[in-house]
Design an enzyme around this catalytic site. Structure first.
Site, mmCIF file in Angstrom:
data_model
loop_
_atom_site.group_PDB
_atom_site.id
_atom_site.type_symbol
_atom_site.label_atom_id
_atom_site.label_comp_id
_atom_site.label_asym_id
_atom_site.label_seq_id
_atom_site.Cartn_x
_atom_site.Cartn_y
_atom_site.Cartn_z
ATOM 1 N N GLY A 296 4.274 8.966 -19.317
ATOM 2 C CA GLY A 296 5.013 9.921 -20.121
ATOM 3 C C GLY A 296 6.377 9.471 -20.587
ATOM 4 O O GLY A 296 7.095 10.224 -21.238
ATOM 5 N N MET B 1 7.138 6.795 -22.630
ATOM 6 C CA MET B 1 7.218 6.244 -23.982
ATOM 7 C C MET B 1 6.326 7.057 -24.913
ATOM 8 O O MET B 1 5.784 8.083 -24.527
ATOM 9 C CB MET B 1 6.861 4.757 -23.958
ATOM 10 C CG MET B 1 7.940 3.930 -23.251
ATOM 11 S SD MET B 1 7.514 2.184 -23.119
ATOM 12 C CE MET B 1 6.161 2.227 -21.959
ATOM 13 N N ARG C 234 -6.539 3.703 -14.813
ATOM 14 C CA ARG C 234 -5.508 2.906 -14.152
ATOM 15 C C ARG C 234 -5.581 3.224 -12.667
ATOM 16 O O ARG C 234 -6.119 4.262 -12.268
ATOM 17 C CB ARG C 234 -4.123 3.240 -14.695
ATOM 18 C CG ARG C 234 -3.712 4.686 -14.531
ATOM 19 C CD ARG C 234 -2.448 5.005 -15.296
ATOM 20 N NE ARG C 234 -2.160 6.445 -15.296
ATOM 21 C CZ ARG C 234 -1.370 7.044 -16.149
ATOM 22 N NH1 ARG C 234 -0.766 6.344 -17.096
ATOM 23 N NH2 ARG C 234 -1.149 8.339 -16.091
ATOM 24 N N SER D 193 24.289 -12.724 14.206
ATOM 25 C CA SER D 193 23.750 -11.477 13.662
ATOM 26 C C SER D 193 24.549 -11.149 12.415
ATOM 27 O O SER D 193 25.775 -11.029 12.481
ATOM 28 C CB SER D 193 23.860 -10.333 14.673
ATOM 29 O OG SER D 193 23.318 -9.149 14.131
ATOM 30 N N TYR E 112 14.893 -11.551 13.601
ATOM 31 C CA TYR E 112 14.713 -10.118 13.757
ATOM 32 C C TYR E 112 15.593 -9.363 12.770
ATOM 33 O O TYR E 112 16.565 -9.896 12.229
ATOM 34 C CB TYR E 112 15.031 -9.665 15.191
ATOM 35 C CG TYR E 112 16.485 -9.780 15.584
ATOM 36 C CD1 TYR E 112 17.396 -8.759 15.333
ATOM 37 C CD2 TYR E 112 16.954 -10.919 16.232
ATOM 38 C CE1 TYR E 112 18.724 -8.863 15.705
ATOM 39 C CE2 TYR E 112 18.282 -11.038 16.616
ATOM 40 C CZ TYR E 112 19.169 -10.009 16.346
ATOM 41 O OH TYR E 112 20.480 -10.119 16.704
#
Length: 913
Positions: free
Chosen positions: A100, A102, A335, A783, A871
């Site tokens: 919706g 275009m 689709r 870290s 991690y």
């Protein structure tokens, strides 16, 4: 010469980048032998040329003319001929579905002459004028730029004059009058007449679709969905088939499974005597698709067969548009359908059960954003809440907000921090900004395949459609539901799972999924709850088996640590010790800051020691056997003192009253003034505190060490790591590490327990990242503190910039998403790569993680996997999301591969020798 146009018979779904989603799938259905009206596709490459230069490729017009000639020969009719003319539709089709957003123009080829021939040939004069009215309206809005509301107002006026509920009841004279008024409106507003030349209509429609790629609503949708701006759209030109030909005709949208819940079956909407735009726009209320079995059993049976064939072929939920013309079924589009998060997990799990895909492929069909959505609270249904209205549950979830009736008001109120619910008769693409701003969408018209439903599901918004009892009055800014009038600003609750609108703000409760995680991943006994949880359980187990990245949690209390472990955390990647100094402990910190000598300071630190030790003991117990990374004090000390202005006002007030100020207030104000910094986040904090404030590091390290001893003697397996924040240079870390080693040795001597608590650092400053090789000489682990690393790399003060100008930056496309939300791969990400490479070159086996907020962001998790981190650490509620995305990231790179750390992992943390 470049080829810019392809016949449907020349393509396939593997050409989606060139032919767009719609064109590639039409070609695929043509290959499958399904009844697809013939046509051709203008490529995305042609659109990109147009967008770059403002002009289409020079060869394009001739190529369209040649393919149109082939289409005309196959049909035995020419575009716009006076007797039984060929008509075509012109539709957008980007490579990534943008429903919706275009433009579309139907019935191209009709003019003042061919409309007469069309009505005569089909003996349906009303059908012909209805089609011509649609073309003039669409073309006037899309191609010639006339405000669409003007056409709607004119059409509404005629319907009101005739008391017609919708345009399907208007007769031929009405439609002729409307069409002529539309043409007059175009001439008045543009100075140009509606074109009568069919070739000019076609060319204008193609260019208008190209241009719509850069419409405001399309750009907004791409920003929200993170779709690249340079893809362009393809354009499909297809022979028209007519659902508005009469009672034996109609149009519909079908899903091979329920896009809201994922349950198998036949789901969709059908509208007799209508074109497809009537179905998806929601201007008329549809009937359930199952009713087609009664209205047209033959077409229903054929449609069911085609649906099964498409789902088998695509191995996924298919969203299908179809038209029945005079009893003959035509397939207009398919689709892979948008779906809710609940449906995504359910469908992926079902397809794995059916052997259509593997469970590992099912993992690739879901994402962390959807999982997070499923963890949102739901309404407490045990109360006696007043139901205002009932509709179709189009997109599940629970949302509370103030009622608004247009997009602009939704955006205005949301920008002011208010939660809103957008209420419309039906939504159009122009409502997208309001839908983005709103917590939920409610429409009085439309079904599960309407614009509101499809867009809301794609965005994860709560949506209830087709609430027929709701009458919206935009002029008085209210809606009525039965005898109840609901003015704008009224707070309502929208239950998208049950299709209900409730009065007021209904209380929320945790979702079934949160209960599941709180049970440590144990499935519920209740069958209904198990249905909601089981697909997530299965797919998350597969993610855990596939992923390489560990997932830890940011937790500061034993309760948070225990919950994180139940949610699947494999340790704590960040324990912030400053949170332990708040509340009733703040006076002890104030005493440390106000200490006039070493004795006073030692006394204050001594009072804090047992409190910190107890905190650490509880956290290590909750995470027994898993690593716990404890960060030494990070924020500036003034954050633990009362507000400077508040203190100054308080002391000034006492002086004005002739009373002596409180000595403690005076002392605190002096301390605050002494420690005042213009930019405290770049001042005395982090490692700098440990080097400047005597005894602070020693107290915290002793608390950690004694907690490890306590847990070890209790038979536990404590694995504490000590992390030094805001390090800029290896010399800072070396000095702090010497103090840490001294305290650990002392505690070990006192207790007779040998301790090893690895010392590492946060990489949160650009200099630290660029000198990571040197820092790794002293650090056992890194870290990344990506919050501060992002601030210092961009030169952004997060507390200020997000409210000040981030919305403008996002609107202008300076960046597609906030760099505090998703890792900036080009800048901050490059620093991360440098630090990882240089750190591991200097210390083979260096363990590296991330503990900033990016650790729970799905896109960022993929980056951290790719760059080789060990991690990610995030809030407890984001742990399942990170687990899922870590598994998906491993799939993208071929499974559970080992990352070369040039010498293996670091020594396990915090073990007792």
């Amino acid at each position: 010469m470049s080829t810019y146009v392809y016949d449907f018979a020349e393509g396939g779904r593997d050409m989606v980048g060139l032919l767009g989603n719609k064109g590639a799938n039409l070609a695929e259905m043509t290959r499958m032998g399904l009844p697809v009206p013939p046509g051709f596709t203008v490529t995305t490459e042609a659109c990109r040329v147009f967008l770059a230069s403002g002009e289409p490729p020079t060869e394009l017009r001739d190529q369209i003319r040649d393919h149109l000639a082939v289409l005309e020969r196959g049909a035995g009719r020419r575009l716009g001929q006076a007797d039984d003319p060929l008509l075509v539709s012109v539709r957008s089709g980007a490579s990534v579905s943008m429903p919706g957003m275009m433009e579309t123009v139907l019935d191209v080829g009709l003019n003042d002459y061919s409309v007469l021939g069309l009505g005569k040939t089909h003996e349906r004069e009303r059908f012909a004028w209805d089609s011509y009215r649609r073309l003039v309206q669409m073309y006037g809005t899309t191609v010639m730029g006339v405000d669409g509301s003007l056409f709607e107002a004119s059409l509404t006026g005629v319907k009101e004059q005739h008391h017609a509920p919708d345009d399907s009841t208007l007769d031929v004279p009405d439609l002729i009058r409307i069409t002529e008024s539309f043409k007059d409106l175009i001439l008045e507003r543009t100075g140009r007449a509606f074109p009568q030349d069919p070739a000019e209509q076609l060319w204008g429609a193609v260019l208008a679709v190209f241009a719509s790629w850069n419409s405001e609503r399309a750009r907004l949708y791409r920003r929200r969905e993170r779709i690249a701006d340079d893809l362009g759209t393809a354009v499909t030109v297809q022979r028209m088939v007519f659902g508005n030909l009469g009672p034996d005709s109609g149009s519909g949208v079908a899903f091979t499974r329920d896009p809201a819940t994922g349950r198998p079956g036949v789901y969709g909407d059908y509208l007799p005597s209508a074109q497809g735009e009537d179905v998806v726009s929601g201007v008329r209320n549809t009937v359930p698709l199952q009713e087609l079995a009664t209205l047209d059993p033959t077409s229903f049976t054929q449609l069911h067969e085609h649906m099964a064939a498409l789902e088998t072929h695509y191995r996924d939920l298919c969203d299908i548009e179809f038209t029945i013309e005079g009893g003959r079924l035509w397939m207009l589009q398919t689709r892979v359908g948008k779906r809710t998060a609940q449906a995504a997990f359910g469908i992926a799990s079902q397809l794995a059960d059916e052997g259509v895909i593997t469970i590992r492929q099912a993992l690739g069909r879901v994402d962390g954003a959807g999982l997070a959505q499923l963890m949102f609270p739901r309404f407490d249904t045990t109360g006696t809440d007043t139901v205002i209205a009932r509709g179709i549950p189009a997109s599940p979830g629970a949302a509370v907000g103030a009622v608004v009736f247009d997009s602009a008001e939704a955006v205005r109120r949301a920008g002011a921090g208010e939660k809103v619910v957008l209420v419309r008769n039906e939504t159009t693409a122009d409502d997208l900004p309001g839908m983005v701003a709103a917590q939920a969408v409610l429409t009085s018209h439309g079904g599960k395949t309407s614009h509101a439903a499809v867009v809301a599901r794609g965005m994860g918004k709560v949506c209830v459609c087709g609430a027929e009892g709701v009458v919206v009055d935009g002029r008085t800014r209210c809606f009525t539901a039965g005898r109840l009038t609901v003015p704008e600003g009224t707070v309502v609750s929208v239950d998208g799972s049950r299709g209900l609108v409730l009065r007021g703000a209904v209380p929320m409760v945790d979702s079934e999924l949160v209960h599941y995680f709180d049970r440590g991943g144990r499935l519920p006994d209740d069958p209904a709850a198990q249905e909601a949880v089981l697909p997530v359980h299965r797919i998350l187990q597969e993610a855990d088996a596939a992923r390489r990245l560990e997932v830890r949690a940011n937790a500061d209390t034993p309760q948070d640590a225990a919950r994180a472990r139940r949610f699947g955390a494999q340790g704590i990647g960040l324990c912030r010790t400053e949170h332990m100094f708040l509340g009733d402990r703040r006076p002890l910190v104030e005493a440390m800051i106000l200490a006039e000598g070493a004795a006073d300071r030692d006394a204050a630190l001594g009072a804090l020691l047992p409190l910190q030790r107890a905190d650490f003991t509880g956290i290590l117990k909750a995470m027994d056997g898993l690593p716990v990374t404890i960060r030494l004090l990070d924020p500036p000390l003034h954050e633990f003192l009362p507000d400077r202005t508040e203190l100054a006002v308080r002391t000034a007030r006492q002086e004005a009253l002739g009373a002596a100020p409180d000595p403690r207030d005076t002392a605190l104000l002096a301390a605050v003034n002494r420690m005042h910094e213009e930019n405290p986040m770049l001042g005395l904090r982090g490692v700098r505190l440990g080097l400047v404030v005597p005894g602070l590091v020693a107290m915290q390290v002793r608390a950690v060490a004694e907690a490890v001893v306590t847990r070890s003697r209790a038979g536990g397996d404590p694995r504490a790591e000590i992390m030094v924040p805001l390090v800029d240079t290896v010399e800072e870390l070396r000095l702090v590490k010497q103090e840490v080693d001294r305290v650990l040795t002392a505690v070990s001597t006192e207790t007779g327990v040998a301790l090893e608590c690895p010392v590492g650092t946060m990489i949160e400053l650009p200099r630290a990242a660029l000198t990571a090789g040197r820092i790794a000489e002293e650090a056992r682990f890194f870290s990344f503190g990506t919050n501060d690393l992002t601030q210092t790399t961009w030169g952004f003060s997060r507390d200020d910039v997000e409210a000040a100008f981030f919305s403008a930056y996002l609107d202008k496309g300076v960046f597609p998403v906030s760099p505090f939300e998703t890792i900036d791969r080009e800048g901050v990400g490059r620093l991360v790569r440098i630090a990882v490479a240089e750190g591991r070159a200097a210390r083979p086996g260096l363990q590296i993680g991330v503990c900033g907020e990016h650790g729970g962001d799905p896109s960022s998790v993929h980056f951290f996997h790719d760059v080789g981190l060990d991690y990610v650490s995030c809030s407890p509620f984001r742990v399942p999301v990170a687990r899922l995305e870590a598994g998906r990231a491993a799939l993208e790179t071929g499974g559970r591969e080992a990352v070369d750390h040039a010498g293996g992992r670091a020594v396990p943390a915090g073990r007792v020798r």
